[in-house]
Scaffold this motif. Structure first.
Motif, mmCIF file in Angstrom:
data_model
loop_
_atom_site.group_PDB
_atom_site.id
_atom_site.type_symbol
_atom_site.label_atom_id
_atom_site.label_comp_id
_atom_site.label_asym_id
_atom_site.label_seq_id
_atom_site.Cartn_x
_atom_site.Cartn_y
_atom_site.Cartn_z
ATOM 1 N N SER A 18 104.494 23.465 39.155
ATOM 2 C CA SER A 18 105.274 22.674 39.083
ATOM 3 C C SER A 18 105.376 21.146 39.697
ATOM 4 O O SER A 18 104.416 20.935 40.713
ATOM 5 N N LEU A 19 105.763 20.005 39.086
ATOM 6 C CA LEU A 19 105.599 18.524 39.524
ATOM 7 C C LEU A 19 106.969 17.992 39.799
ATOM 8 O O LEU A 19 107.834 18.557 39.175
ATOM 9 N N PRO A 20 106.759 17.030 40.892
ATOM 10 C CA PRO A 20 108.131 16.580 41.336
ATOM 11 C C PRO A 20 108.564 15.200 40.269
ATOM 12 O O PRO A 20 108.671 14.245 40.442
ATOM 13 N N LEU A 21 108.776 15.840 38.828
ATOM 14 C CA LEU A 21 109.030 15.040 37.852
ATOM 15 C C LEU A 21 110.374 15.244 37.275
ATOM 16 O O LEU A 21 110.538 15.264 36.104
ATOM 17 N N ARG A 34 106.561 5.033 33.849
ATOM 18 C CA ARG A 34 105.942 5.754 32.631
ATOM 19 C C ARG A 34 104.404 5.841 33.197
ATOM 20 O O ARG A 34 104.030 7.202 33.048
ATOM 21 N N ARG A 35 103.711 5.055 33.824
ATOM 22 C CA ARG A 35 102.433 5.328 34.226
ATOM 23 C C ARG A 35 102.200 6.299 35.285
ATOM 24 O O ARG A 35 101.622 7.045 35.167
ATOM 25 N N HIS A 36 103.590 6.272 36.323
ATOM 26 C CA HIS A 36 103.490 7.595 37.364
ATOM 27 C C HIS A 36 103.697 8.631 36.681
ATOM 28 O O HIS A 36 102.903 9.719 37.048
ATOM 29 N N VAL A 37 104.406 9.146 35.577
ATOM 30 C CA VAL A 37 104.879 10.277 34.856
ATOM 31 C C VAL A 37 103.502 10.671 34.445
ATOM 32 O O VAL A 37 102.914 11.809 34.598
ATOM 33 N N ILE A 51 101.116 14.334 35.338
ATOM 34 C CA ILE A 51 100.773 15.185 34.035
ATOM 35 C C ILE A 51 99.550 15.488 33.965
ATOM 36 O O ILE A 51 98.777 16.582 33.559
ATOM 37 N N ALA A 52 98.791 14.220 33.730
ATOM 38 C CA ALA A 52 97.354 14.363 33.436
ATOM 39 C C ALA A 52 96.460 14.957 34.256
ATOM 40 O O ALA A 52 95.488 15.531 34.067
ATOM 41 N N ALA A 59 113.577 11.777 29.138
ATOM 42 C CA ALA A 59 112.710 11.440 27.691
ATOM 43 C C ALA A 59 111.437 10.806 28.122
ATOM 44 O O ALA A 59 110.322 11.288 27.335
ATOM 45 N N LEU A 60 111.197 9.984 29.109
ATOM 46 C CA LEU A 60 109.768 9.579 29.587
ATOM 47 C C LEU A 60 108.825 10.867 29.917
ATOM 48 O O LEU A 60 107.751 10.720 29.595
ATOM 49 N N VAL A 61 109.453 11.706 30.813
ATOM 50 C CA VAL A 61 108.705 12.962 31.054
ATOM 51 C C VAL A 61 108.341 13.828 29.931
ATOM 52 O O VAL A 61 107.270 14.453 29.623
#
Length: 310
Positions: free
Chosen positions: A156-159, A183-186, A190-191, A273-275
């Motif tokens: 689970s990620l805080p996204l 976008r960079r943060h997301v 995830i990466a 959408a960015l996530v």
């Protein structure tokens, strides 16, 4: 048996009433929702403010009354990231129980991912093979992967779409630099997790749940909800990548006029959408199939499994 699942989420408090029996598909009987947006009712110390707690108690009371009116025999109440991460979570839970009689079970992020995975597995069955499940909520993104009913990996990620909108996207529409920073943060978040999943090999089927994914699929051309649960709905990364630049320039009102987008969720659609785009890109996913079952159904299925005779 008539069950009520009370989901205190980051965006809404949702009571789902179902007729459910071991070995049978849960049949929805009633739905009661209230938009509360707990994630946006936090003070500077990360606590749910007094007004927010009062609103939560009022909404839970209404849900309890609705459950009684519909003949619910057993309530399954739970809370997710907004309550879980609040600095005054213990006080909030104690007040809710004292004033409504409802004892909320706070799910961990990993539990959310596992239960959502269970729901997706039951919906698609064993023939779906190795499943990768993505779920974007108001406060968090859940990712789970596996070949059985319990996933081999779950994070689970805080996204969540609501959290990111409130914290990263001021303005309507937000300015390009804020969007780029988000976008960079997301993608960085995830990466960090991709390796936990790719070591198990490529999935046979990729599934997405949640209102965010359903709305994105709808604006990209998927069937309306009125066409029923059993119509196959997909979201292609190519379509999503074409829509993201359009969403960045839209106001909340303009997004609310898109097909399938509710007024209450329109403000969060860009962050969601960015996530979604970042997850599909980093996991190398071209298409996700939308699953109508998610966390609430997973909670129901786990309860039914415990009723089965040994």
């Amino acid at each position: 048996m008539r069950l009520g699942v009370l989901d205190v989420g980051s965006n809404t408090v949702h009571l789902l009433v179902v007729d459910a029996h071991p070995g049978a598909r849960p049949l929805p009987a009633h739905s009661h929702k209230a938009e509360l947006r707990l994630a946006q009712l936090l003070d500077e110390d990360g606590a749910i403010d007094p007004e927010g707690v009062d609103k939560l108690i009022s909404v839970v009371r209404e849900a309890v009354q609705a459950a009684e009116d519909k003949g619910v025999e057993e309530m399954l109440p739970f809370a997710t990231s907004a309550v879980r991460e609040a600095s005054n979570a213990d006080d909030v839970l104690a007040r809710v129980q004292a004033e409504t009689g409802v004892e909320l079970q706070v799910l961990s992020g990993a539990e959310e991912a596992r239960l959502t995975f269970l729901a997706a597995r039951r919906w698609f069955g064993w023939s779906a093979g190795k499943l990768l499940v993505l779920d974007i909520g108001g406060g968090s993104l859940e990712i789970a992967y596996g070949i059985d009913e319990a996933p081999d990996a779950a994070v689970s990620l805080p996204l969540g779409a609501g959290r990111l909108t409130a914290g990263w996207l001021p303005g309507d529409p937000p300015d390009p630099e804020s969007i780029r920073a988000l976008r960079r943060h997301v993608r960085a978040q995830i990466a960090r997790t991709v390796g936990e999943f790719t070591r198990f090999g490529a999935p046979d089927h990729v599934v997405a749940t949640s209102k965010t994914f359903r709305q994105l699929a709808r604006i990209a051309g998927a069937a309306r909800s009125t066409e029923g649960l059993y119509v196959q709905r997909e979201l292609k990364r190519e379509s999503l990548e074409a829509w993201v630049p359009q969403l960045t320039g839209m106001t909340t009102h303009q997004r609310s006029e898109l097909p399938g987008v509710s007024e209450g969720r329109a403000g969060q659609l860009l962050a969601g959408a960015l996530v979604a785009e970042g997850a599909m890109d980093l996991f190398g996913v071209e298409t996700v199939e939308i699953c109508p079952w998610a966390l609430r159904e997973g909670v129901i299925l786990r309860r039914l499994d415990r009723m089965r005779p040994v």
